[in-house]
Scaffold this motif. Structure first.
Motif: not given
Length: 446
Positions: A10-14, A20-30, A352-357, A378-383
């Motif tokens: 499977p492609s890991d693009f998505f 990346e989307q989560t990181h961007a939202l986390a940085a900009s979310t109050p 912030v983390v997509p509800e897809t997950i 958090k106890i594990a690496p992101e993803g």
């Protein structure tokens, strides 16, 4: 002899895009902010000291559970380990309560017990994977929160008033242990319930889907597949039709719906028309109402497949009770986020983390009975995905030991805020009422 072919990769693009989307939202979310004062600062400081004093024991408990994983309803050693730690601090716990042999309950009362808060601790493991969902850390967080509050009460008996209950809740993985406990009165008289779940992010809130379990059995007529196939009624045909029907349904399913199915039985030999075929399915959705609608569609598909194949059908819903989505109490969640900030953690808000997950938990059933929160730590690496060997490995790391203490303090501080701050408690109750109040979970899908 030809070599077996290999599955495509499977492609890991998505997945990378979501990260990346989560990181961007986390940085900009109050940050999540609370409108309430909570407990006095001095009490919270003393509570933090009490949690830190437990660090070694909580880390050892998490590791002990990790090294001795027990699946649903078989957590005898795990429950005993929790009871032993509690006994070492002068707390008597009862194992085998509310109808489950491996459930645990301990409690204490401070002052007039005007409000009751329940802290949940899970400790079941996944067959074949062990603690691939981090329940060993969840258990340590819950026990640690209870003991920190108990220590504060013993040191300062007048510090707060209320009843604090620790519930060891078995059989979350693939089952509905908390629903069984609830039906036996475990949450009767509880004003708020809480727990924290291990994860790859620090989250104040995240989507948890409701889940129902469905078994469909098709009953046909056997016949010789070559000599007299026309005298048979093929149960496997019906199973195939249902499986295909589910695939066709997906185009019209809501984005918040999930269906997973396997054919567990489809005959014993190719020369005989199969008399019996069986499918096991999970149906999930984001809302109780949409889960009920999805269930009705699956019922129709099962009966339609039986009609097309000319076979009988038995549809069995919820041999393990259904689990509802988590209904998060935002007033309480904001206090959790405040407590985690003291530990150097930023508990990210919903979205912030997509509800897809999204997965499911039986704590959802609790949250529709009483106000509740189910944040993640958090106890594990992101993803790093839940229910994997990689996540199981993470559940025995120094990061997991640290999370056990941070989570224990977070739950204890949130509970203390709820017991001390009348305005917060009133807001918690008002929010719960505004969202519909208690639901008859046991009979929701009747």
């Amino acid at each position: 002899m030809p070599l077996p072919s290999e599955p495509t990769v499977p492609s890991d693009f998505f997945s990378r895009h979501l990260s990346e989307q989560t990181h961007a939202l986390a940085a900009s979310t109050p940050r999540v902010e609370s409108a309430f004062a909570g407990a006095p600062r001095q009490l919270t400081d003393e509570l933090a000291d009490a949690a830190d004093a437990l660090a070694g024991e909580l880390g050892d408990l998490a590791l002990d559970l990790y090294e001795h994983p027990e699946p649903a309803f078989e957590e005898h050693r795990s429950a005993a380990a929790l009871a032993s730690l509690l006994a070492g601090h002068g707390v008597e716990a009862t194992v085998g309560v509310h109808g489950l042999e491996t459930a645990l309950r301990a409690e204490f009362v401070a002052g007039d017990a005007r409000r009751t808060v329940a802290i949940c601790a899970e400790y079941d493991a996944l067959p074949g994977i062990g603690h691939g969902c981090g329940h060993n850390v969840i258990a340590a967080c819950g026990v640690g929160a209870f003991l920190a509050l108990h220590a504060l009460h013993r040191r300062r008996p007048d510090a707060f008033a209320g009843r604090v209950v620790l519930l060891g809740t078995p059989a979350e993985e693939g089952h509905s242990g908390k629903e069984y406990l609830a039906r036996e009165g475990a949450f009767d008289g509880v004003d708020a319930a809480m727990m924290v779940h291990s994860y790859g992010y620090d989250l104040a809130d995240q989507v948890w889907l409701g889940r129902r379990v469905l078994t469909v059995t098709f009953h046909g007529r056997p016949a010789h597949a070559s000599a007299e196939p026309f005298m048979g009624r093929n149960a496997l045909d019906a199973a195939n039709l249902m499986y295909t029907g589910i695939g066709l349904l997906r185009q019209q399913m809501l984005p918040v719906d999930r269906v997973h199915a396997i054919i567990t039985e489809g005959g014993s030999r190719a020369s005989v028309i199969p008399e019996t075929a069986r499918l096991d399915l999970y149906a999930r959705s984001k809302y109780p109402q949409t889960l009920r609608d999805l269930s009705a569609r699956l019922d129709d598909i099962a009966h339609g497949a039986a009609l097309m194949a000319g076979v009988g059908v038995t549809v069995e819903w919820d041999r393990h009770p259904a689990t509802l989505p988590v209904r998060t109490n935002q007033a309480l969640t904001a206090r959790w986020a405040t407590a985690q900030a003291r530990r150097g953690r930023t508990a990210l808000p919903l979205g912030v983390v997509p509800e897809t997950i999204a997965a499911s938990t039986d704590f959802g059933n609790v949250s529709y009975r009483v106000p509740g929160i189910h944040p993640l730590i958090k106890i594990a690496p992101e993803g790093c995905a839940l229910h994997t060997r990689e996540f199981a490995d993470a559940a025995a790391t120094p990061a997991a030991r640290r999370a056990a203490v941070d989570g224990a303090f977070g739950l204890a501080a949130t509970a203390l805020d709820f017991l001390c701050d009348d305005d917060l408690a009133a807001a918690v109750a008002r929010e719960f009422a505004d969202e519909g109040g208690p639901v008859d979970v046991e009979h929701y899908f009747d």
